[in-house]
Design a protein around this motif. Sequence first.
Motif, mmCIF file in Angstrom:
data_model
loop_
_atom_site.group_PDB
_atom_site.id
_atom_site.type_symbol
_atom_site.label_atom_id
_atom_site.label_comp_id
_atom_site.label_asym_id
_atom_site.label_seq_id
_atom_site.Cartn_x
_atom_site.Cartn_y
_atom_site.Cartn_z
ATOM 1 N N THR A 1 0.869 -1.180 0.000
ATOM 2 C CA THR A 1 0.000 0.000 0.000
ATOM 3 C C THR A 1 0.902 1.225 0.000
ATOM 4 O O THR A 1 2.103 1.127 0.257
ATOM 5 N N LEU A 2 0.294 2.356 -0.272
ATOM 6 C CA LEU A 2 1.060 3.601 -0.319
ATOM 7 C C LEU A 2 0.783 4.459 0.908
ATOM 8 O O LEU A 2 -0.366 4.629 1.301
ATOM 9 N N PRO A 3 1.825 5.021 1.476
ATOM 10 C CA PRO A 3 1.625 6.017 2.536
ATOM 11 C C PRO A 3 1.352 7.371 1.888
ATOM 12 O O PRO A 3 1.384 7.501 0.659
ATOM 13 N N ALA A 4 1.119 8.376 2.687
ATOM 14 C CA ALA A 4 1.002 9.731 2.160
ATOM 15 C C ALA A 4 2.357 10.129 1.580
ATOM 16 O O ALA A 4 3.401 9.760 2.128
ATOM 17 N N THR B 1 -6.448 3.462 -1.421
ATOM 18 C CA THR B 1 -7.519 2.594 -1.904
ATOM 19 C C THR B 1 -7.070 1.850 -3.145
ATOM 20 O O THR B 1 -7.264 0.642 -3.274
ATOM 21 N N GLN B 2 -6.436 2.554 -4.086
ATOM 22 C CA GLN B 2 -5.971 1.904 -5.305
ATOM 23 C C GLN B 2 -4.898 0.870 -4.989
ATOM 24 O O GLN B 2 -4.879 -0.202 -5.578
ATOM 25 N N ALA B 3 -4.016 1.181 -4.074
ATOM 26 C CA ALA B 3 -2.959 0.233 -3.721
ATOM 27 C C ALA B 3 -3.547 -1.016 -3.084
ATOM 28 O O ALA B 3 -3.102 -2.125 -3.356
ATOM 29 N N LEU B 4 -4.563 -0.843 -2.228
ATOM 30 C CA LEU B 4 -5.207 -2.000 -1.620
ATOM 31 C C LEU B 4 -5.877 -2.865 -2.678
ATOM 32 O O LEU B 4 -5.793 -4.087 -2.638
ATOM 33 N N GLN B 5 -6.554 -2.226 -3.642
ATOM 34 C CA GLN B 5 -7.185 -2.982 -4.714
ATOM 35 C C GLN B 5 -6.147 -3.738 -5.516
ATOM 36 O O GLN B 5 -6.343 -4.896 -5.875
ATOM 37 N N PRO C 1 7.084 -0.769 6.876
ATOM 38 C CA PRO C 1 7.419 0.272 5.902
ATOM 39 C C PRO C 1 8.730 -0.065 5.193
ATOM 40 O O PRO C 1 9.657 -0.593 5.808
ATOM 41 N N ILE C 2 8.783 0.219 3.903
ATOM 42 C CA ILE C 2 9.982 -0.020 3.105
ATOM 43 C C ILE C 2 10.280 1.254 2.334
ATOM 44 O O ILE C 2 9.375 1.857 1.756
ATOM 45 N N THR C 3 11.542 1.678 2.355
ATOM 46 C CA THR C 3 11.936 2.887 1.636
ATOM 47 C C THR C 3 13.144 2.587 0.757
ATOM 48 O O THR C 3 13.843 1.598 0.953
ATOM 49 N N SER D 1 8.664 5.406 -0.765
ATOM 50 C CA SER D 1 8.281 4.620 0.410
ATOM 51 C C SER D 1 6.969 3.913 0.119
ATOM 52 O O SER D 1 6.087 4.449 -0.551
ATOM 53 N N ILE D 2 6.871 2.687 0.612
ATOM 54 C CA ILE D 2 5.657 1.889 0.515
ATOM 55 C C ILE D 2 5.461 1.172 1.845
ATOM 56 O O ILE D 2 6.345 1.188 2.696
ATOM 57 N N VAL D 3 4.322 0.521 1.997
ATOM 58 C CA VAL D 3 4.060 -0.304 3.170
ATOM 59 C C VAL D 3 3.822 -1.722 2.651
ATOM 60 O O VAL D 3 2.894 -1.962 1.881
#
Length: 184
Positions: free
Chosen positions: A57-60, A143-147, A111-113, A103-105
Amino acid sequence: MVLRRLSVLAGALITALVLTAPAALAHTTLQSSDPAEGAALSAAPQQVSLKFGGAFTLPAEPIRITGPDGAQWTVGAATVTDRTVTAPVQPSGPAGAYVLTWSIVAADGDPITGRINFSLTTPASTPSPSTAPSSAAPAPPTTQALQAAESSGGGFPVWAWVVIAVVVVAGTVAVIVRGRRSSS
């Protein structure tokens, strides 16, 4: 004799579990990017993309780009399609070295950067308002990342490996205990 066989069986099962688990337990990794690591670009890109190997998923603010003298690029809303993050950018700054920080989750919540170093051989020019990338996105990035994570078949889930390991260990212990009772 029975105990020796059970020990060999338990060792074989644990070895099989360990050999098949690394892909499931590994974190999502960056597979490719545009711009690529170390690229020397003659023109600044109008968008950047990052392709990952697993669900996330994406963080802010998942992407930031900085350059010489602290030059910051404007990064639009990131979207996710098939494990690829794409974001429009408005480049600005002199020729020189730039760093794209992402960065992503991961699907397991960690968290991964990472960083991608690239350079511009000519100064980045700011596009006119009519060609500037839009910062509007059809849905929030998370939402898009979760999908994308749900529809991409993110591999065998980690919790399933834990359940398998517990069942194997419990079964092995039960067989050893039963073997000891029957030989007494």
